[in-house]
Design an enzyme around this catalytic site. Structure first.
Site, PDB file in Angstrom:
ATOM      1  CE1 TYR A  49       8.028  10.378   7.028  1.00 42.69           C
ATOM      2  CE2 TYR A  49       7.251   8.143   6.634  1.00 42.69           C
ATOM      3  CZ  TYR A  49       6.988   9.481   6.880  1.00 42.69           C
ATOM      4  OH  TYR A  49       5.696   9.922   6.973  1.00 42.69           O
ATOM      5  NE  ARG A  85       5.241  20.646   7.408  1.00 44.93           N
ATOM      6  CZ  ARG A  85       5.767  19.556   7.991  1.00 44.93           C
ATOM      7  NH1 ARG A  85       5.675  18.374   7.391  1.00 44.93           N
ATOM      8  NH2 ARG A  85       6.363  19.631   9.147  1.00 44.93           N
ATOM      9  CB  THR A  91       4.556  16.504  13.950  1.00 47.87           C
ATOM     10  OG1 THR A  91       5.203  17.322  12.990  1.00 47.87           O
ATOM     11  CG2 THR A  91       4.944  15.050  13.740  1.00 47.87           C
ATOM     12  NE  ARG A 102       0.130  15.366  10.582  1.00 45.32           N
ATOM     13  CZ  ARG A 102       1.373  15.718  10.274  1.00 45.32           C
ATOM     14  NH1 ARG A 102       1.863  16.877  10.705  1.00 45.32           N
ATOM     15  NH2 ARG A 102       2.116  14.924   9.534  1.00 45.32           N
ATOM     16  CG  ASN A 112       1.086  12.124  11.828  1.00 49.18           C
ATOM     17  OD1 ASN A 112       1.184  11.365  10.867  1.00 49.18           O
ATOM     18  ND2 ASN A 112       2.083  12.881  12.238  1.00 49.18           N
ATOM     19  CG  HIS A 115       4.557  13.094   4.128  1.00 52.98           C
ATOM     20  ND1 HIS A 115       5.621  13.365   4.948  1.00 52.98           N
ATOM     21  CD2 HIS A 115       4.915  13.522   2.888  1.00 52.98           C
ATOM     22  CE1 HIS A 115       6.583  13.922   4.226  1.00 52.98           C
ATOM     23  NE2 HIS A 115       6.188  14.027   2.976  1.00 52.98           N
ATOM     24  CD  GLU A 126       9.016  14.617   1.052  1.00 53.49           C
ATOM     25  OE1 GLU A 126       7.908  15.183   0.935  1.00 53.49           O
ATOM     26  OE2 GLU A 126       9.656  14.603   2.124  1.00 53.49           O
TER      27      GLU A 126
HETATM   28  P1  RTP Z   1       5.517  13.947   7.994  1.00 50.98           P
HETATM   29  O1  RTP Z   1       6.977  13.934   7.591  1.00 50.98           O
HETATM   30  O2  RTP Z   1       4.930  12.567   8.101  1.00 50.98           O
HETATM   31  O3  RTP Z   1       4.729  14.879   7.138  1.00 50.98           O
HETATM   32  O4  RTP Z   1       5.381  14.548   9.450  1.00 50.98           O
HETATM   33  P2  RTP Z   1       6.112  15.821  10.016  1.00 50.98           P
HETATM   34  O5  RTP Z   1       6.988  16.440   8.975  1.00 50.98           O
HETATM   35  O6  RTP Z   1       5.054  16.674  10.634  1.00 50.98           O
HETATM   36  O7  RTP Z   1       6.991  15.178  11.161  1.00 50.98           O
HETATM   37  P3  RTP Z   1       8.457  14.562  11.063  1.00 50.98           P
HETATM   38  O8  RTP Z   1       9.264  15.184  12.128  1.00 50.98           O
HETATM   39  O9  RTP Z   1       8.966  14.600   9.655  1.00 50.98           O
HETATM   40  O10 RTP Z   1       8.180  13.055  11.496  1.00 50.98           O
HETATM   41  C1  RTP Z   1       7.770  12.096  10.532  1.00 50.98           C
HETATM   42  C2  RTP Z   1       6.717  11.220  11.137  1.00 50.98           C
HETATM   43  O11 RTP Z   1       7.302  10.403  12.125  1.00 50.98           O
HETATM   44  C3  RTP Z   1       6.340  10.112  13.118  1.00 50.98           C
HETATM   45  N1  RTP Z   1       6.865  10.471  14.415  1.00 50.98           N
HETATM   46  N2  RTP Z   1       6.770   9.688  15.449  1.00 50.98           N
HETATM   47  N3  RTP Z   1       7.005   8.553  18.016  1.00 50.98           N
HETATM   48  C4  RTP Z   1       7.447   9.782  17.795  1.00 50.98           C
HETATM   49  O12 RTP Z   1       7.892  10.465  18.674  1.00 50.98           O
HETATM   50  C5  RTP Z   1       7.352  10.328  16.463  1.00 50.98           C
HETATM   51  N4  RTP Z   1       7.788  11.499  16.050  1.00 50.98           N
HETATM   52  C6  RTP Z   1       7.482  11.592  14.739  1.00 50.98           C
HETATM   53  C7  RTP Z   1       5.094  10.917  12.818  1.00 50.98           C
HETATM   54  O13 RTP Z   1       4.128  10.070  12.231  1.00 50.98           O
HETATM   55  C8  RTP Z   1       5.584  11.955  11.845  1.00 50.98           C
HETATM   56  O14 RTP Z   1       4.557  12.355  10.995  1.00 50.98           O
HETATM   57 MG    MG Z   2       8.392  15.385   7.854  1.00 51.66          MG
END
Ligand code: RTP
Ligand code: MG
Length: 148
Positions: A49, A85, A91, A102, A112, A115, A126
């Protein structure tokens, strides 16, 4: 063939959703080429991350992803990165459509369920971070006949 990294997060494993999630990608027509149940170390979580290092939720994110086992997978198929995706949904589960993973199983953004890599660069990064080359297999399902 295109590959992506998908991972059932600790909430998905605890809620017994591994089979359901694997099933969705199998039914879609993608091929599982690597998988393992594992605990993520603090170091691996911070690397995985890394792009979110400056975000206010980074600490929570790392704590959550290291809180219990995850099911890490590599899937292969045509356009698998973007299609996975789409199948995962937005997200934030309050915006993810019903029918997506989700949308069907999650309520809050911090938990959620799944990933998925968001680009070919992140998929390569990754996959490399989570799997050794010898942990991935290569096979053509159409060449294997179990019936005849
Ligand atoms: P991921 O990387 O987990 O597949 O999710 P994503 O691409 O859809 O979203 P990303 O922007 O990469 O964010 C990674 C993970 O961080 C958590 N998150 N929390 N509290 C918040 O506002 C917030 N925003 C993001 C989420 O669990 C997200 O999957
Ligand atoms: Mg992401």
């Amino acid at each position: 063939m295109e590959k992506t990294f998908l991972m059932v997060k600790p909430d998905g494993v605890q809620r017994n959703l591994v089979g359901e999630i694997v099933n969705r990608f199998e039914n879609k027509g993608f091929t599982l080429v690597g998988a393992k149940l594992m605990n993520i170390s603090q170091e691996l979580a911070e690397q995985h991350y890394g792009e979110h290092k400056e975000r206010p939720f980074f600490g929570e994110l790392v704590d959550f992803i290291t809180s219990g086992p995850v099911f890490a997978m590599v899937w292969e198929g045509e356009n698998v990165i973007s299609t996975a995706r789409l199948m995962m949904g937005a997200t934030n589960p309050k915006e993810s459509a019903p029918g997506t993973i989700r949308g069907d199983f999650a309520v809050t953004v911090g938990k959620n369920i799944i990933h998925g890599s968001d680009s070919s660069d992140s998929a390569a990064r990754e996959i490399n971070l989570f799997f050794k080359e010898e942990e991935l297999v290569s096979y053509d399902k159409s060449m294997i006949s179990w019936i005849n």
